[in-house]
Design an enzyme around this catalytic site. Structure first.
Site, PDB file in Angstrom:
ATOM      1  N   MET A 194       0.435  -2.729   8.695  1.00  0.00           N
ATOM      2  CA  MET A 194      -0.266  -2.891   7.424  1.00  0.00           C
ATOM      3  C   MET A 194      -1.160  -4.119   7.455  1.00  0.00           C
ATOM      4  O   MET A 194      -0.728  -5.188   7.864  1.00  0.00           O
ATOM      5  CB  MET A 194       0.784  -2.979   6.305  1.00  0.00           C
ATOM      6  CG  MET A 194       0.193  -3.155   4.930  1.00  0.00           C
ATOM      7  SD  MET A 194      -0.838  -1.729   4.467  1.00  0.00           S
ATOM      8  CE  MET A 194      -2.040  -2.538   3.445  1.00  0.00           C
ATOM      9  N   GLU A 195      -2.377  -3.931   6.973  1.00  0.00           N
ATOM     10  CA  GLU A 195      -3.447  -4.925   7.112  1.00  0.00           C
ATOM     11  C   GLU A 195      -3.478  -6.000   6.038  1.00  0.00           C
ATOM     12  O   GLU A 195      -4.545  -6.555   5.751  1.00  0.00           O
ATOM     13  CB  GLU A 195      -4.788  -4.197   7.123  1.00  0.00           C
ATOM     14  CG  GLU A 195      -5.217  -3.544   5.784  1.00  0.00           C
ATOM     15  CD  GLU A 195      -4.855  -2.074   5.609  1.00  0.00           C
ATOM     16  OE1 GLU A 195      -3.902  -1.607   6.267  1.00  0.00           O
ATOM     17  OE2 GLU A 195      -5.518  -1.394   4.811  1.00  0.00           O
ATOM     18  N   ASN A 196      -2.344  -6.369   5.422  1.00  0.00           N
ATOM     19  CA  ASN A 196      -2.331  -7.403   4.375  1.00  0.00           C
ATOM     20  C   ASN A 196      -3.187  -8.596   4.781  1.00  0.00           C
ATOM     21  O   ASN A 196      -3.141  -9.055   5.919  1.00  0.00           O
ATOM     22  CB  ASN A 196      -0.899  -7.888   4.148  1.00  0.00           C
ATOM     23  CG  ASN A 196       0.081  -6.745   4.081  1.00  0.00           C
ATOM     24  OD1 ASN A 196      -0.034  -5.896   3.234  1.00  0.00           O
ATOM     25  ND2 ASN A 196       1.006  -6.704   5.028  1.00  0.00           N
ATOM     26  N   GLY A 206       2.955   2.549  10.891  1.00  0.00           N
ATOM     27  CA  GLY A 206       2.739   1.730  12.082  1.00  0.00           C
ATOM     28  C   GLY A 206       2.598   0.258  11.743  1.00  0.00           C
ATOM     29  O   GLY A 206       3.296  -0.592  12.293  1.00  0.00           O
ATOM     30  N   GLU A 260       0.854  -1.178   0.000  1.00  0.00           N
ATOM     31  CA  GLU A 260       0.000   0.000   0.000  1.00  0.00           C
ATOM     32  C   GLU A 260       0.897   1.238   0.000  1.00  0.00           C
ATOM     33  O   GLU A 260       1.872   1.272   0.747  1.00  0.00           O
ATOM     34  CB  GLU A 260      -0.895   0.042   1.236  1.00  0.00           C
ATOM     35  CG  GLU A 260      -1.893   1.182   1.161  1.00  0.00           C
ATOM     36  CD  GLU A 260      -2.864   1.237   2.337  1.00  0.00           C
ATOM     37  OE1 GLU A 260      -2.723   0.445   3.293  1.00  0.00           O
ATOM     38  OE2 GLU A 260      -3.761   2.078   2.272  1.00  0.00           O
ATOM     39  N   HIS A 317      -6.756  -2.064  15.058  1.00  0.00           N
ATOM     40  CA  HIS A 317      -6.980  -1.330  13.800  1.00  0.00           C
ATOM     41  C   HIS A 317      -6.732  -2.236  12.589  1.00  0.00           C
ATOM     42  O   HIS A 317      -7.576  -2.345  11.702  1.00  0.00           O
ATOM     43  CB  HIS A 317      -6.051  -0.110  13.770  1.00  0.00           C
ATOM     44  CG  HIS A 317      -6.127   0.712  12.518  1.00  0.00           C
ATOM     45  ND1 HIS A 317      -6.876   1.858  12.439  1.00  0.00           N
ATOM     46  CD2 HIS A 317      -5.544   0.555  11.308  1.00  0.00           C
ATOM     47  CE1 HIS A 317      -6.758   2.371  11.220  1.00  0.00           C
ATOM     48  NE2 HIS A 317      -5.949   1.602  10.518  1.00  0.00           N
ATOM     49  N   GLU A 318      -5.586  -2.891  12.576  1.00  0.00           N
ATOM     50  CA  GLU A 318      -5.247  -3.723  11.409  1.00  0.00           C
ATOM     51  C   GLU A 318      -6.200  -4.904  11.312  1.00  0.00           C
ATOM     52  O   GLU A 318      -6.630  -5.276  10.226  1.00  0.00           O
ATOM     53  CB  GLU A 318      -3.790  -4.202  11.474  1.00  0.00           C
ATOM     54  CG  GLU A 318      -2.738  -3.100  11.646  1.00  0.00           C
ATOM     55  CD  GLU A 318      -2.864  -1.934  10.678  1.00  0.00           C
ATOM     56  OE1 GLU A 318      -3.341  -2.137   9.537  1.00  0.00           O
ATOM     57  OE2 GLU A 318      -2.491  -0.804  11.065  1.00  0.00           O
ATOM     58  N   GLU A 370      -9.956   4.074   6.078  1.00  0.00           N
ATOM     59  CA  GLU A 370      -9.157   4.541   7.216  1.00  0.00           C
ATOM     60  C   GLU A 370     -10.001   5.287   8.250  1.00  0.00           C
ATOM     61  O   GLU A 370      -9.862   5.059   9.454  1.00  0.00           O
ATOM     62  CB  GLU A 370      -7.981   5.390   6.748  1.00  0.00           C
ATOM     63  CG  GLU A 370      -6.952   4.617   5.914  1.00  0.00           C
ATOM     64  CD  GLU A 370      -6.397   3.375   6.599  1.00  0.00           C
ATOM     65  OE1 GLU A 370      -6.575   3.218   7.833  1.00  0.00           O
ATOM     66  OE2 GLU A 370      -5.789   2.551   5.897  1.00  0.00           O
TER      67      GLU A 370
HETATM   68  N1  TRP Z   1      -3.130   0.895   5.732  1.00  0.00           N
HETATM   69  C1  TRP Z   1      -2.133   1.102   6.748  1.00  0.00           C
HETATM   70  C2  TRP Z   1      -2.913   1.376   8.022  1.00  0.00           C
HETATM   71  O1  TRP Z   1      -3.704   2.223   8.110  1.00  0.00           O
HETATM   72  C3  TRP Z   1      -1.269   2.271   6.458  1.00  0.00           C
HETATM   73  C4  TRP Z   1       0.089   1.990   5.915  1.00  0.00           C
HETATM   74  C5  TRP Z   1       0.991   1.125   6.391  1.00  0.00           C
HETATM   75  C6  TRP Z   1       0.734   2.643   4.843  1.00  0.00           C
HETATM   76  N2  TRP Z   1       2.138   1.208   5.683  1.00  0.00           N
HETATM   77  C7  TRP Z   1       2.008   2.130   4.734  1.00  0.00           C
HETATM   78  C8  TRP Z   1       0.355   3.622   3.966  1.00  0.00           C
HETATM   79  C9  TRP Z   1       2.909   2.570   3.787  1.00  0.00           C
HETATM   80  C10 TRP Z   1       1.240   4.073   3.003  1.00  0.00           C
HETATM   81  C11 TRP Z   1       2.518   3.539   2.906  1.00  0.00           C
HETATM   82  O2  TRP Z   1      -2.796   0.737   8.975  1.00  0.00           O
HETATM   83 ZN    ZN Z   2      -5.585   1.728   8.524  1.00  0.00          ZN
END
Ligand code: TRP
Ligand code: ZN
Length: 877
Positions: free
Chosen positions: A266-268, A264, A124, A300-301, A323
């Site tokens: 990432m929600e993969n 912080g 992302e 959150h994730e 978000e």
């Molecule tokens: N979607 C992630 C979140 O809200 C945000 C995020 C994590 C992100 N890493 C990133 C956005 C790198 C841009 C680039 O938890």
């Molecule tokens: Zn998020």
């Protein structure tokens, strides 16, 4: 270099080709990882047969390309810096490509990169195009099957999304694992992790009986730091079932901790990747705030699995769809798990400081922007936090039941789809029957609305007339603003009784605390049958993200501080009271007049310290003065030195007058029970530590002794870090230096604690801090390539050490600029974020303005990444 061009919402077109299934094979190597992609593609039924296939791709060395097994001739496709075009393709076909990429050389931390030797990905928003040629846009959703091949010894663990379906040995000491993700997803949710990792495992049974294996993958030395994240994950899974009826949808859920990460977490899908700072905790290494942050981010994730993954965004302009909603969900989760009023106070004070500043600066943008140059610059407080405030207003407008029905409708109707903010609000309209057309302006109009309120009590008629006027100041590309639909939660507190009076508006009884709807530029509300003169308690719970002014007297505010039934507004009354007194002190400082403490503030604090305590955590908040950044936000022109001097004067004045009370509160709340990150304990610690900070503000001998003892007792990181900060902020080197040295030696092996060690030192108010900072940049534990280190040292200095960052010799600005210029090449995402304090130049005096603009010009003269280019151009526009 040609100037980067903006992408526009109005140019949106559905994809000409969609991917139905994606098969990937990664043969890992630090310098040359080979990525084979087999995409099953289909032309959109309404597109002509001669529509070319356009795929995104950056920094990829193309080695092979074939359609339905037939290699393409060079004339059949075209390659550019940003992608690949195949001129003619069948209506349904299979595309095979093979590319080589170099994860070890990837310092931007987007795409596939290495962190401590471990392979990991961040896709992302647009990182997948650095992995393979693909339609890198969220409205293309495919099922994925991924084979990862690595060295059996160096990379014993090979992870990707979904479920592992096959594994085996290969010649040359290599091995592989194949993963299948049955849920169609956009490529930004793709993830791969490979390395020498250990896991902690647990399980969760969903309410419909699915057994889910939960794993947290970390480097071996961090195995003892996963308990809290695991417990938080299970709480979040249960909460989402109970609150939103959302269940997890795979048999495996994995979290991985990595040291080098831009954000912080990432929600993969099925494989969340976390910044190690956002997942690892231990009582000895993490503060209460860190424990709470981890809980919030894990939740959150996890919540994104529905709000983001199952239902995703049509395009990146809709980013707040996932978000804003997900932040709102995690805020409510944390409020339910901890002290709800404190959670709200923390979120609002952060919001009013940082988001209001964003709205007032050159990068102000709506919650749904209509153009951008670089989408990663739009992961902002406006998209996240203001987006969450809008969802909160919706919940309050339609009520929880209709909101939950609207949410159920949204998830059912749009499951597996990529949708827009209209789709979300449309479900809320359908479920509630309310007309939300005017409300939608919150998404398109940038800037913070300002509301001026006036009230008048008519003794003879027993009526209270409230007049509200709203206006939103112009923002960079929006000059004319329309009135918004603003829900104002209020009460009228009787000055005799001290209680909320019953509210009657237009003949309708509303109860004693109600929401009124401001929709016009100016509107009058006439409350009848008001039996005594009231003080209005307005915008309870911060019911809308606005600035609200009301001509309160200090007596009114002291009254609300003591009597308001709304805990949030009681706190806010204290902040307003302190602000009025601080304004006087700032003026006195500027005019060279002697500063005098307002006795009403001292008496209000004395009252707080001696009243019966119901919520210690709220009390700790009430005893905390507005931050320098918040005070600055309230001034027409920011005078950093006057603000600092005024706030220090008030802290010392309170400490001198109430010294014995603070000492007593410290002692009453000291406690040596084994550490637990539980609300009651956290509340005691914060109250005790607030008291200690006042004692240290006057370098009281008992206070110094307590701070040294608290540091030496080494009971938990919250207490140790707080004591160390106070010692480091004191004027005496014999207090700060031995403590810093001891701490640095004890924790040299722990990067997350070293981040705190760096951060504490650069918040020192003494002017020697700049030399110290330059020295620390050469410390072996520091690296510009690690975003946590950059944030700890440079970000903390520029964001929190206001007097020194804004020094009149320009040294602070120069230092930040040097770092930005270096990071522009290494990590553009982080570089662009780091510029923020310089973009706020218009708020300062002319001398500082000139210095800040000169530094921005110095950045502009470089060859810039699109990220930094966009920010600097806006800042100098
Ligand atoms: N979607 C992630 C979140 O809200 C945000 C995020 C994590 C992100 N890493 C990133 C956005 C790198 C841009 C680039 O938890
Ligand atoms: Zn998020």
């Amino acid at each position: 270099m040609s100037e980067p061009q903006p992408t526009r919402l109005s140019d949106y077109h559905p994809p000409a080709y969609r991917v139905t299934h994606t098969e990937l094979t990664f043969d890992l190597d630090p310098a040359a990882t080979r990525v084979k992609a087999r995409l099953h593609l289909e032309r959109h039924p309404e597109r002509a047969a001669d529509t070319p296939l356009e795929l995104d791709g950056e920094r990829l060395a193309l080695e092979a390309i074939a359609i339905d097994g037939q290699p393409l001739d060079e004339g059949e496709y075209a390659l550019t810096d940003t992608g690949l075009t195949v001129h003619r393709v069948p209506g349904t076909f299979r595309l095979d490509t093979e590319v080589a990429i170099a994860p070890e050389a990837n310092t931007a931390l987007e795409g596939l990169y290495q962190s401590n030797g471990m392979y990991c990905t961040q896709c992302e928003a647009e990182g997948f195009r650095r992995i393979t040629f693909y339609p890198d846009r969220p409205d293309v959703m495919a099922t994925f099957s991924t084979t990862v091949i690595g060295d059996a010894r160096r990379e014993p663990v090979l992870l990707s999304n979904g479920n592992p379906v096959e594994r085996g040995e290969l010649p040359g000491g290599r091995h592989f694992v194949t993963w299948e993700d049955p849920h169609p997803k956009p490529c930004y949710l793709f993830a791969l992790v490979a390395g020498d990792l250990e896991r902690v495992e647990d399980s969760f049974t969903t309410r419909s009986g699915r057994e889910v294996t939960l794993q947290i993958w970390v480097e071996e030395e961090n195995l003892g730091k996963t308990d809290h994240a695991m417990a938080s994950l299970k709480r979040a899974m249960r909460w989402d079932e109970e609150t939103y009826g959302r269940e997890y949808d795979l048999d495996l859920f994995m979290i991985v901790a990595v040291n080098d990460f831009n954000m912080g977490a990432m929600e993969n899908k099925g494989l969340n990747i976390f910044n190690s700072a956002a997942v690892l905790t231990h009582p000895k290494t993490a503060t209460d705030a860190a424990f709470q942050r981890v809980e919030g981010i894990v939740a959150h994730e996890y919540f994104h699995n529905w709000s983001g993954n199952r239902v995703t965004c049509r395009d990146w302009f809709q980013l707040s769809l996932k978000e804003g909603f997900t932040v709102f969900r995690d805020q409510c989760f944390s409020a339910d798990t901890n002290s709800a009023p404190v959670k709200r106070i923390e979120d609002v004070s952060f919001f009013r400081t940082a988001q209001f500043a964003e709205d007032a600066g050159p990068t102000a943008h709506p919650v749904r922007p209509d153009h951008y140059i670089e989408i990663s610059n739009f992961y902002t407080l406006t998209i996240y936090e203001k987006g969450a405030e809008i969802v909160r207003m919706l919940r309050n407008l339609v009520g929880w039941e209709a909101f939950r029905q609207g949410s159920d409708l949204y998830f059912a109707r749009h499951d597996g789809q990529a949708v827009t903010i209209e789709d979300f609000v449309g479900c809320m309209e359908e479920a509630s029957g309310l007309d939300l057309a005017q409300f939608m302006l919150w998404y398109s109009q940038a800037g913070t609305p300002e509301i001026d309120a006036f009230g008048e009590y008519d003794y003879a008629r027993c009526e209270y007339r409230l007049i509200l006027r709203q206006r939103t100041p112009a923002t960079p590309d929006q000059h004319d603003k329309r009135p918004l639909h603003v829900p104002i939660h209020l009460g009228l507190v009787g000055t005799k009784s001290g209680h909320d009076l019953p509210l009657t508006l237009d003949g309708e009884a509303l109860g004693s605390d109600a929401v009124i709807h401001l929709r016009e530029a100016e509107q009058e509300f006439l409350f009848t049958d008001v039996s005594e003169a009231p003080v209005p308690s307005l915008l309870r719970g911060f019911s809308a993200p606005v600035k609200l002014r009301f001509p309160y007297s200090r007596e009114d505010l002291a009254f609300l501080l003591a009597n308001d039934a709304d805990g949030f507004n009681r706190w806010d009354a204290g902040q307003r009271l302190a602000m009025l007194a601080l304004d006087d002190l700032i003026a006195a400082h500027r005019n060279g007049v002697e500063k005098v403490m307002d006795p009403r503030v001292t008496e209000a604090f004395r009252g707080l310290l001696n009243a019966e305590v119901d919520d210690r955590a709220v009390l700790a908040e009430m005893l905390t003065l507005p931050s320098e950044a918040y005070i600055a936000e309230q001034q027409p022109l920011v005078d950093v030195d006057a603000i600092h001097a005024a706030r220090e004067f008030m802290r010392q004045g309170l400490a001198t007058a109430l010294r014995d009370d603070f000492l007593r509160v410290y002692r009453e709340n000291a406690d040596d029970a084994p550490y637990a990150p539980e609300p009651e304990q956290i509340a005691r610690r914060s109250l005790k530590n607030v008291a200690l900070a006042y004692l240290m503000a006057i370098e009281d001998e008992d206070g110094i002794e307590l701070a040294r003892e608290q540091f030496a007792a080494d009971h938990n990181m919250s207490d140790v870090r707080h004591a160390l900060t106070l010692l480091v902020h004191s004027s005496r080197d014999e207090l700060s230096e031995p403590a810093l040295k001891a701490f640095g030696e004890t924790w040299a092996h722990d990067p997350l604690v070293m981040d705190q060690w760096f951060a504490i030192q650069v918040t020192r108010p003494q002017p020697d801090v700049l030399d110290r900072l330059k020295f620390l940049m050469h410390h072996p534990a520091f690296s510009l390539k690690n975003p946590n280190k950059v944030r700890a040292l440079i970000g903390t200095f520029a964001g929190q050490n206001r007097v020194n960052f804004h020094r009149l010799d320009g040294e602070g600005y120069r230092l930040l600029t040097d770092v930005v210029i270096e990071l522009n090449r290494l990590n553009p995402e982080i570089a662009a974020r780091l510029i923020t304090p310089l973009t706020r130049w218009a708020r300062f005096d002319e001398e500082r303005q000139a210095l800040m603009k000169a530094e921005l010009e110095r950045i502009r003269a470089e060859e810039l990444s699109p990220n930094v280019y966009e920010v600097v151009e806006k800042a100098l526009a």
